[in-house]
Scaffold this motif. Sequence first.
Motif, PDB file in Angstrom:
ATOM      1  N   ILE A 188       0.523  -1.498  -0.603  1.00  0.00           N
ATOM      2  CA  ILE A 188       0.059  -0.177   0.218  1.00  0.00           C
ATOM      3  C   ILE A 188       1.021   1.387  -0.481  1.00  0.00           C
ATOM      4  CG2 ILE A 188      -1.722   1.774   1.246  1.00  0.00           C
ATOM      5  CD1 ILE A 188      -2.609  -1.125   2.153  1.00  0.00           C
ATOM      6  N   VAL A 200       0.365   3.656  -2.647  1.00  0.00           N
ATOM      7  CA  VAL A 200      -0.720   4.727  -2.640  1.00  0.00           C
ATOM      8  C   VAL A 200      -0.297   6.402  -3.987  1.00  0.00           C
ATOM      9  CG1 VAL A 200      -1.781   6.659  -1.311  1.00  0.00           C
ATOM     10  CG2 VAL A 200      -2.093   4.047  -1.274  1.00  0.00           C
ATOM     11  N   CYS A 239      -5.248   0.215  -4.754  1.00  0.00           N
ATOM     12  CA  CYS A 239      -5.647   0.382  -3.279  1.00  0.00           C
ATOM     13  C   CYS A 239      -6.458   0.687  -2.622  1.00  0.00           C
ATOM     14  CB  CYS A 239      -5.116   1.721  -3.250  1.00  0.00           C
ATOM     15  SG  CYS A 239      -2.711   2.311  -4.072  1.00  0.00           S
ATOM     16  N   LYS A 240      -7.485   0.014  -2.963  1.00  0.00           N
ATOM     17  CA  LYS A 240      -9.333  -0.185  -1.644  1.00  0.00           C
ATOM     18  C   LYS A 240      -8.481  -1.670  -1.573  1.00  0.00           C
ATOM     19  CE  LYS A 240     -11.682   3.499  -3.699  1.00  0.00           C
ATOM     20  NZ  LYS A 240     -12.556   4.013  -4.834  1.00  0.00           N
ATOM     21  N   GLU A 245      -5.900  -3.571  -1.003  1.00  0.00           N
ATOM     22  CA  GLU A 245      -4.914  -3.925  -1.009  1.00  0.00           C
ATOM     23  C   GLU A 245      -5.408  -3.689   0.972  1.00  0.00           C
ATOM     24  OE1 GLU A 245      -3.022  -5.204  -1.205  1.00  0.00           O
ATOM     25  OE2 GLU A 245      -2.184  -5.275  -3.705  1.00  0.00           O
ATOM     26  N   SER A 246      -5.687  -2.313   1.314  1.00  0.00           N
ATOM     27  CA  SER A 246      -5.909  -2.030   2.021  1.00  0.00           C
ATOM     28  C   SER A 246      -7.176  -2.803   3.141  1.00  0.00           C
ATOM     29  CB  SER A 246      -6.808  -0.498   2.426  1.00  0.00           C
ATOM     30  OG  SER A 246      -7.811  -0.553   3.016  1.00  0.00           O
ATOM     31  N   GLN A 297      -4.646  -5.562   4.130  1.00  0.00           N
ATOM     32  CA  GLN A 297      -3.856  -4.855   5.447  1.00  0.00           C
ATOM     33  C   GLN A 297      -4.578  -5.657   6.655  1.00  0.00           C
ATOM     34  OE1 GLN A 297      -3.126  -2.864   7.750  1.00  0.00           O
ATOM     35  NE2 GLN A 297      -1.270  -2.765   8.124  1.00  0.00           N
ATOM     36  N   ARG A 298      -5.520  -4.734   6.731  1.00  0.00           N
ATOM     37  CA  ARG A 298      -6.234  -5.043   7.560  1.00  0.00           C
ATOM     38  C   ARG A 298      -6.756  -6.389   8.381  1.00  0.00           C
ATOM     39  NH1 ARG A 298     -10.218  -1.523   9.156  1.00  0.00           N
ATOM     40  NH2 ARG A 298      -8.883   0.804   9.041  1.00  0.00           N
TER      41      ARG A 298
END
Length: 311
Positions: free
Chosen positions: A132, A136, A154-155, A157-158, A161-162
């Motif tokens: 990310i 980004v 990116c959305k 990937e977020s 990651q979470r």
Amino acid sequence: TEINLEQHFQNKIDNEIRIEPKDWMPEAYRKTLIRQISQHAHSEIVGMLPEANWITRAPSLKRKKILLAKVQDEGGHGLYLYCAAETLGVTRDETLRDLHSGKAKYSSIFNYPTLTWADMGAVGWLVDGAAILNQVPLCRASYGPYARAMVRICKEESFHQRQGYELMMKLAQGSPEQKEMAQDAFNRWWWPTLMMFGPRDAESGNTEASMNWRIKRFSNDELRQRFVDMTVPQAEYLGLTIPDPELKFNEETGHYEFGEIDWEEFWNVVKGNGMCNKERIDVRRTAFDEGAWVRDAATAYHEKRKQKEQQ
Ligand code: ACO
């Protein structure tokens, strides 16, 4: 003339006007975009493999659904990126041929094995976290199709990651064995994740041109530092120990200082000699060969329809 075209092109870049597929662009710009976008696409597709390894062994239905969704997202990212590369005049066949022959690079990180379930947490938290940070800024890359592909990537990937951080949190707050598993995964993934950002700036042959062309907005070392600064407090919150005895906070600079990366290991993996390089390429090649009948059927159907339309 060429000089005017080049000047006009650079003016557009400097004024943050996007370059689109049919616009004039210098050959070197086209080449470096093809290089970076295709490497990025390969990383997404090869990146499916270390996690796909655990889908059948996920500990619950919920975890299995999350992992399935994430791996499918990565397949999608690869497809958008191959399409973006195609707008620059390379075919998907050519790009894939280079991957299968071992000519094309893809991220070093995906040549490490996923040994335990905790690796699904570490990969999401660290590897997708690093991805990310790197990606980004690519949403503002000067080349339109690449930048636009990056927005949705990116959305997603977020979310990746979470889910990884949440998985690590569950393990870190679990039984002593679970916590030990989380620490072990962290130990194994920390250094390879720092390598994802690429060689030190002094050794990064592409950075200067890519920054002038506003493909890259930050250098490899800048993003790596940002990653360390962001991740150390997250590790502390989990109660995990960073596997780097030299790590310390510098009050003056406000940044964490960290130990030396094993660059020999990095280049060794990039050159194809990492733990899983051979296995990854073999799996991709087999998947491509076994999918040949689908491509053939689609082509035959297309031809048939074309003939019908002409009748
Ligand atoms: N793994 C494998 N190769 C690497 C890595 C890495 N982690 N880092 C750098 N390299 C390669 C470069 O591709 C380059 O080789 P090339 O000139 O033959 O293409 C060489 O090492 C020197 O590196 P740089 O000059 O620093 O290359 P560049 O300016 O392209 O920067 C970077 C490398 C940061 C990876 C850049 O290409 C980038 O931002 N790419 C897009 C993001 C991406 O590909 N991410 C993949 C992992 S994330 C994910 O897929 C989930």
